[in-house]
Design a protein around this motif. Structure first.
Motif, PDB file in Angstrom:
ATOM      1  N   ASP A 194       0.793  -1.227   0.000  1.00 46.87           N
ATOM      2  CA  ASP A 194       0.000   0.000   0.000  1.00 46.87           C
ATOM      3  C   ASP A 194       0.823   1.274   0.000  1.00 46.87           C
ATOM      4  N   SER A 201       5.067  12.962  -7.071  1.00 49.42           N
ATOM      5  CA  SER A 201       3.635  12.749  -6.828  1.00 49.42           C
ATOM      6  C   SER A 201       3.464  12.613  -5.324  1.00 49.42           C
ATOM      7  N   ASN A 202       2.235  12.437  -4.868  1.00 51.14           N
ATOM      8  CA  ASN A 202       2.055  12.247  -3.431  1.00 51.14           C
ATOM      9  C   ASN A 202       2.785  10.991  -2.950  1.00 51.14           C
ATOM     10  N   PHE A 203       2.948  10.006  -3.824  1.00 48.06           N
ATOM     11  CA  PHE A 203       3.702   8.799  -3.480  1.00 48.06           C
ATOM     12  C   PHE A 203       5.180   9.133  -3.239  1.00 48.06           C
ATOM     13  N   SER A 209      -7.755   1.884   4.779  1.00 44.65           N
ATOM     14  CA  SER A 209      -8.670   1.832   3.640  1.00 44.65           C
ATOM     15  C   SER A 209      -8.302   2.882   2.610  1.00 44.65           C
ATOM     16  N   ARG A 210      -8.874   2.710   1.438  1.00 46.09           N
ATOM     17  CA  ARG A 210      -8.602   3.637   0.348  1.00 46.09           C
ATOM     18  C   ARG A 210      -9.929   4.003  -0.285  1.00 46.09           C
ATOM     19  N   ASP A 211     -10.059   5.264  -0.618  1.00 46.48           N
ATOM     20  CA  ASP A 211     -11.286   5.747  -1.227  1.00 46.48           C
ATOM     21  C   ASP A 211     -10.879   6.396  -2.553  1.00 46.48           C
ATOM     22  N   VAL A 212     -10.875   5.589  -3.596  1.00 48.93           N
ATOM     23  CA  VAL A 212     -10.369   6.042  -4.887  1.00 48.93           C
ATOM     24  C   VAL A 212     -11.510   6.655  -5.691  1.00 48.93           C
ATOM     25  N   THR A 213     -11.258   7.825  -6.248  1.00 50.54           N
ATOM     26  CA  THR A 213     -12.256   8.469  -7.088  1.00 50.54           C
ATOM     27  C   THR A 213     -12.383   7.701  -8.400  1.00 50.54           C
ATOM     28  N   ARG A 215      -9.116  24.979  -6.107  1.00 44.44           N
ATOM     29  CA  ARG A 215      -9.275  24.601  -4.700  1.00 44.44           C
ATOM     30  C   ARG A 215     -10.632  25.042  -4.170  1.00 44.44           C
ATOM     31  N   VAL A 252     -13.174  22.540  -5.044  1.00 36.23           N
ATOM     32  CA  VAL A 252     -13.036  21.302  -4.254  1.00 36.23           C
ATOM     33  C   VAL A 252     -13.544  21.543  -2.830  1.00 36.23           C
ATOM     34  N   ASN A 262     -11.157  15.856  -4.059  1.00 35.80           N
ATOM     35  CA  ASN A 262      -9.869  16.504  -3.807  1.00 35.80           C
ATOM     36  C   ASN A 262      -8.806  16.203  -4.860  1.00 35.80           C
ATOM     37  N   ASP A 263      -8.861  15.003  -5.447  1.00 37.35           N
ATOM     38  CA  ASP A 263      -7.813  14.663  -6.406  1.00 37.35           C
ATOM     39  C   ASP A 263      -8.011  15.351  -7.759  1.00 37.35           C
ATOM     40  N   GLN A 307      -8.039  18.631  -7.817  1.00 40.87           N
ATOM     41  CA  GLN A 307      -7.484  19.969  -7.614  1.00 40.87           C
ATOM     42  C   GLN A 307      -6.191  20.195  -8.381  1.00 40.87           C
ATOM     43  N   LYS A 358      -2.588  19.018  -8.185  1.00 39.36           N
ATOM     44  CA  LYS A 358      -1.805  18.402  -9.261  1.00 39.36           C
ATOM     45  C   LYS A 358      -1.252  19.466 -10.200  1.00 39.36           C
ATOM     46  N   ALA A 372      -5.046   9.805  -6.027  1.00 34.99           N
ATOM     47  CA  ALA A 372      -6.191   9.058  -6.535  1.00 34.99           C
ATOM     48  C   ALA A 372      -7.451   9.299  -5.719  1.00 34.99           C
ATOM     49  N   LEU A 409      -8.572   9.528  -1.488  1.00 35.37           N
ATOM     50  CA  LEU A 409      -8.228   9.586  -0.072  1.00 35.37           C
ATOM     51  C   LEU A 409      -7.793   8.210   0.400  1.00 35.37           C
TER      52      LEU A 409
END
Ligand SMILES: Cc1cc2nc3c(=O)[nH]c(=O)nc-3n(C[C@H](O)[C@H](O)[C@H](O)COP(=O)(O)OP(=O)(O)OC[C@H]3O[C@@H](n4cnc5c(N)ncnc54)[C@H](O)[C@@H]3O)c2cc1C
Ligand SMILES: Nc1ncnc2c1ncn2[C@@H]1O[C@H](COP(=O)(O)O)[C@@H](O)[C@H]1O
Lengths: 310, 249
Positions: free
Chosen positions: A67, A92-94, A180-184, A228, A231, A238-239, A241, A247, B161, B163
């Motif tokens: 993850d 990136s955020n990663f 958990s992950r909440d992917v758009t 922003r 959003v 949020n992703d 933005q 981004k 991607a 949250l």
């Protein structure tokens, strides 16, 4: 020169930003190793090995790497960083999450978000939301760098057959776990790479009316973005933005609709090839950087535009 | 628990900065300075933790010159209990800041350190992650929600991607995203009270940390200006321009 690039992926496919990061590595010059740290990510390893500019793939396969937890990836990268002259990750955020952690472990000052490679130790990066560009020369023995993907073209994804070597992972960091992950989910193309981006701002006025932005985007097979303010008001996730803290995009066409063009928003889109601004306020700062502007109510222009494109 | 909040004095986000003509840097003389916006979110979060009975003491810390006292006074006015100014004439790089903060953590023993995800001047986005590594603590970066529960935090992070939620054990580092909360504006009586709250001053040199910069600034330049654009009358003309002039459609 020997360069380690950390691949971004979701255990099933490589993120396109890895190809841009590899191009920055190629500009530095030297032997390029690509690390795929994940869990059951064989398809990613296969993709990585097929990239022409990659000479070796390191594959670390462990449930603790599934993850992208910074603590675990940083531990892994820290163990091998000293074998390389440069370690690169996408900004990136990663990449932003784990690479500074490695930098501190290595006692190195990371160079964040580079947009150009001057030489093997000298790089250009934006500061002050892109209102200035600083050229810095690093004196660290290993150079840790995050790369702004929009500033480098992608390398060829195919044509190679790199050797794959396994890299063992140690023990998972205690005290952090993935919940958990909440992917758009969006039917639109990816914002980071789409050739056309249609963004809406506070001027759109409501979540319901944001549909007119989506309709225009659909017509042009474009990605949807947002300011922003849009959003924060809940018109878009949020992703979506775009900006200094969202981004950074650089499409062929960027539509800024009902967006005033604050410097923080410009930071994320000013490198777009063509900028189209639709705003009813002719004084809006967005017009200062727009290639084409329409001073009008977006609720008149956007539906008309969508209609004409049919 | 004690919460340490790192705050930085930066050029206000409304200021359009100018690059010095000799390329040596950015002109920061006579420009409005304020607390880094993300750090206001950090402090606000700590204040809410105190209101909720999770935090008992809030200590604001900054590394800067004596002028950074202004920023600490703002932090005290917002509600921090006390403040520490680490005096450094040359602004250290994020690695140096993280090392100094790790020394403060050793002294103060907080359970949580909150930093902004990035300082809006250097846009480095490093210090919190570096501090976490130096302390060997878990990190919850780019936080848009933090729920404290016993010895751990359920932390929602903004990712590319969408949250994600992670659980981190205390002690931990948190870095803030702007959507974490809405920072309060201090009221006049609080500003008056803040004048009496203590600010400890320490010299950066006294920590025995090597702050020699690793990055040499070769030059600073302004980005290339965009060519002036044109105003078009309507959607039809726009499509024509995009097709026939720009050739992008
Ligand atoms: C630290 C920091 C970081 C930030 N990071 C970002 C970031 O990453 N991205 C970002 O976008 N912002 C960011 N911001 C916020 C930024 O400063 C602005 O507040 C924001 O971009 C404004 O969004 P907006 O243009 O949608 O809203 P507004 O500034 O309110 O503009 C709305 C525009 O819509 C126009 N309009 C209204 N109605 C209509 C209509 N019917 N037809 C046509 N036009 C209409 C108005 O004329 C106005 O120009 C950041 C701020 C800070 C302090
Ligand atoms: N000089 C400083 N003094 C105190 N905190 C700082 C300083 N510089 C950076 N920080 C903290 O680190 C965060 C990230 O900064 P940066 O890594 O420089 O983008 C900021 O939001 C602050 O919380």
């Amino acid at each position: 020169m020997s360069i380690l690039v950390i691949a971004e992926h979701d255990n099933s496919a490589l993120n396109a930003n890895t190809l841009n990061t590899l191009n920055a590595a190629a500009k530095i010059g030297g032997d390029i190793t690509l690390l795929v740290a994940g869990s059951d990510a064989q398809s990613v390893v296969d993709e990585a090995a097929a990239i022409a500019s990659v000479s070796k793939v390191l594959s670390a396969n462990d449930a603790a790497l599934a993850d992208g937890l910074a603590e675990n990836i940083a531990w892994l990268v820290n163990g091998i960083a000293a074998n390389y002259t440069h370690v690169l990750a996408p900004a990136s955020n990663f990449g932003k999450n784990f690479l500074p952690r490695v930098a501190a472990m290595q006692d190195v000052m990371q160079v964040s978000d580079i947009v150009d490679v001057v030489s093997a130790d000298t790089f250009v990066r934006p500061i002050y939301a892109g209102n200035a560009l600083v050229t810095v020369k690093s004196s660290d023995s290993v150079k840790l760098i995050t790369v702004r993907s929009t500033a480098f073209d992608a390398v060829e994804a195919t044509g190679g057959s790199a050797a794959v070597e396994e890299l063992a992972f140690g023990e998972a960091f205690e005290g952090v776990s993935f919940v958990s992950r909440d992917v758009t989910v969006s039917e639109r193309p990816d914002l980071a790479t789409a050739p056309i981006v249609v963004s809406g701002g506070r001027g759109v006025g409501s979540k319901e009316d944001f549909a007119i932005i989506e309709k225009l985007a659909e017509k042009m097979n474009a990605a949807v973005g947002a300011s922003r303010a849009a959003v924060d008001a809940g018109y878009a996730p949020n992703d979506f933005q775009v900006g200094q803290t969202g981004k950074v995009v650089a499409p062929d066409i960027y539509f800024a609709i009902g967006i005033s063009g604050a410097i923080q928003h410009q930071a994320g889109m000013r490198e777009s090839k063509v900028i189209v601004a639709i705003n009813k306020d002719e004084e809006a700062p967005i017009f200062q950087i727009a290639t084409y502007g329409i001073v009008a109510d977006l609720f008149d222009v956007v539906p008309e535009l969508t209609e004409l494109l049919s | 628990m004690k919460v340490l909040v790192a705050v930085k004095r930066v050029v206000d986000y409304n200021v359009r900065i100018r690059v010095k003509s000799d390329g040596s840097g950015v002109d920061t003389d006579n420009v409005v300075m304020s607390m880094n916006p993300f750090d206001e979110n950090g402090l606000e979060e700590a204040l809410r933790m105190k209101q909720a009975g999770v935090a008992t003491e809030i200590v604001a810390v900054t590394v800067g010159t004596e002028q950074s006292q202004d920023t600490l006074r703002s932090a005290l006015a917002m509600g921090a209990d006390r403040a520490i100014l680490i005096n450094a004439e040359e602004a250290p790089e994020p690695l140096g800041i993280a090392k100094l903060l790790s020394k403060v953590v050793e002294q103060e023993q907080p359970q949580v350190v909150i930093l902004g995800k990035q300082a809006i001047d250097d846009d480095s986005n490093q210090t919190g992650q570096m501090l976490a590594a130096l302390l060997n603590w878990p990190q919850g970066t780019f936080a848009s929600k933090a729920e404290f529960e016993g010895d751990s935090v359920n932390l929602t992070r903004e990712t590319d991607a969408g949250l994600e939620t992670i659980k981190i054990n205390l002690p931990a580092i948190i870095t803030t995203d702007l959507r974490l909360n809405e920072p309060r504006l201090p009221k006049l009586p609080d500003i008056m009270k803040a004048k009496k709250k203590p600010i400890d001053m320490v010299e950066a040199a006294s920590f025995g940390v090597d702050l020699t910069p690793r990055l040499e600034v070769v030059s600073v330049s302004a980005p290339e200006a965009r060519k002036p654009g044109v105003i078009v009358a309507n959607a039809a003309e726009l499509i024509d321009k995009l097709k026939n002039e720009a050739g992008v459609l």
